[in-house]
Design an enzyme around this catalytic site. Sequence first.
Site, PDB file in Angstrom:
ATOM      1  CB  SER A   1      -0.752  -0.123   1.178  1.00  0.00           C
ATOM      2  OG  SER A   1      -0.155   0.374   2.258  1.00  0.00           O
ATOM      3  CE  LYS A   2      -2.980   5.974  -1.793  1.00  0.00           C
ATOM      4  NZ  LYS A   2      -3.725   6.491  -2.891  1.00  0.00           N
ATOM      5  NE  ARG A   3      -3.099   5.958   3.235  1.00  0.00           N
ATOM      6  CZ  ARG A   3      -2.970   6.601   2.321  1.00  0.00           C
ATOM      7  NH1 ARG A   3      -1.968   7.176   1.892  1.00  0.00           N
ATOM      8  NH2 ARG A   3      -4.111   6.859   1.371  1.00  0.00           N
TER       9      ARG A   3
ATOM     10  NE  ARG B   1       2.242   7.795   0.193  1.00  0.00           N
ATOM     11  CZ  ARG B   1       1.784   8.348  -0.690  1.00  0.00           C
ATOM     12  NH1 ARG B   1       0.588   8.975  -1.009  1.00  0.00           N
ATOM     13  NH2 ARG B   1       2.490   8.216  -2.116  1.00  0.00           N
TER      14      ARG B   1
END
Length: 501
Positions: A252-254, A467
Site C-alpha cells: 500500500s502506498k502508506r 507522506r
Amino acid sequence: MPVRTRIAPSPTGAPHVGTAYMALFNLAFARKNGGQMILRIEDTDQSRSSNESETAIMESLQWLGIEWDEGPDKDGKFGPYRQSERKNIHAQHVQILRDKGHAYPCFCTANRLKDVRSEQMAKKETPRYDGHCLHLSQEEVENKITAGEKFVIRLKVPTDGECCFTDELRGEVKIDWKQIDHQILQKSDGYPTYHLANVVDDHLMRITHVIRGEEWISSTPKHVLLYKYFDWDTPIFAHLPLLRNPDKSKLSKRKNPTGINYYRDAGFLPEVISNYLGTMGYTLPDQREIFSIEELTQSFDIRRVSLGGPIFDLAKLKWLNGRYLREKLSEKEVVERMIDWKINSGFIQKIIPHALQRLENFSDFMPLSGFLFQDYPELELSSLIGKFDASDASKLIKTCEWELEKLAPWNRHQICKLFQNLAEKEDKKLKEILPLFFQVISGESVSLPLFDSIEILGPDLARLRLRKALEFLTSEGFGLSKKGLKSLEKDYRQKYGDRID
Ligand code: GLU
C-alpha cells in the site's frame, strides 16, 4: 491454439507497480510459449476512469520495457481494446444470457437491498442477493419496465453444491455456490460490470491463459459460470500472489511508494524495476539475481511461482539499483542515463523562470533547486511545524494529501486552487498554511515558489513528501492515532466531498 494472455488494467488512477508485475509475468509466459500478450483497458466504471490514467498506464509500462502485441494503440484482429467501445457487444451478450434464462432483471431498490444485507449480517450469513426478483413472471417484468422502473441484470447462481475450477498454481479450488452472489452483469445505465465484460472480452479476444492477481480468485466462480452459460471453453486460470509490504500487509502506498512514476521520478532505472518485479515470488532456475526481461522470458516457467506473499522491499530495490549502476553500466552510460533523467536542459528550463530572480551566480542554482532532484528532503521538527501545533500540522498535511490524491490535471493553476480551498475550508489564511508546506516539499523555509515546485515535482514525488512528513511527525510522537484518523476522515468527507483514494 496459440497462447494469448492479457493485462486488463482499469484506468482509474496512477499506474501501479502491481499492474507492472502482472504485465511482466503475462508477457514472460506469452513470449516463452510463442504467443501474444494483449492490453485491454477495462474502463466500464465511467465515473472513475480517465484518459489521463489510461495514457499514464501505457507510458509507464512502455518505460519499463513491457510491450504488448495488441491494444488500444496497436490494432489486432480482436479490437476494439477499450471496453467502453464494446458496450454493444456486451449488451448483446447480456441478452443471450437473458434469452437462455441464465440472467434476469432485478428491480430491487437500494433500500430493500440494504435491509436484506443487514438481516443476513445479523444472522452471520454471507451477504448476497436473496433472489427476490428471480421469480417475477414475464408479464410482471414487462409491466415494470413499461412503468419505467429502473433495473439491473443479475446472474443466476446455483443454490447448492460447489464450484470447482483448476488454478495452475493451486490445483483444484472449490468454492460453495452459497458464497457466490447473484452478480450484477449490467447496471441500470446499460453499462456492463467487470465480470460480464471481462469474460466476454477474454473469450472474444481468444485469451487462453488468465494470469491475474489472487484477489480475483473469489470472482472466478462467477466467471466459470458465465463460460458455462455461454457454452464456451474456460481459459486456464493462474492467480499470482499479491505484492506485500515488508510487514507482510498488502502493498500500500502508506508504507511503500506504489506508483510506477515515483520510481521513474526518483531516479531508478526501469530495467531494475522490471528485474526486481521478476523476483517477486519467482526465481530463475539458475538463481541469478540480475536478469533482463528477455532472460526472464527465456526460462520462464509459471509453475515456479511460489505462493508465499512476495515482499516488495524498497531497501532491496535501492540496493539492486546501486548494483546496476556499478556493475551493468559504464560510467559514460551512467552519465547518459542521469542526463535522460533530470540533469538536462528540458528539466532545468522548467526551474529557471522561478529561480532566476534569486540567482546571483550559477553556483546559487544547486542549493536553491536541489530539492527538486531529491527523492525527499530531510525534515527538522521545529522548522517544519513553525507556528503550528504539531498535531494540527499532521491533520492539515493528511487533509492536503487526500486533496492531492484527487488532483487532476496536475498543474500550477489547479494546485493553487487546491491550497486556496484548503485554507478556506480550514478557516485559515493561505499565508498561514504555506510555510508548513514549503517545509514539507523542500525541507527549507525559503525556496522556490511552492505551487510551481509541486507542479515540477509531479504527483508521485509531491505526494510522497506529504507522506514522509506525516511519517516524520509520527516518529516524533505527533502522528494521528487510529481514532484521530477516523474522525479526521469523517470531517474531511463532510467538508470536501466524499472521495478518499
Ligand atoms: N480490470 C481488472 C483490474 O483492474 C482486471 C482483473 C483481471 O485481470 O481479470 O485488475
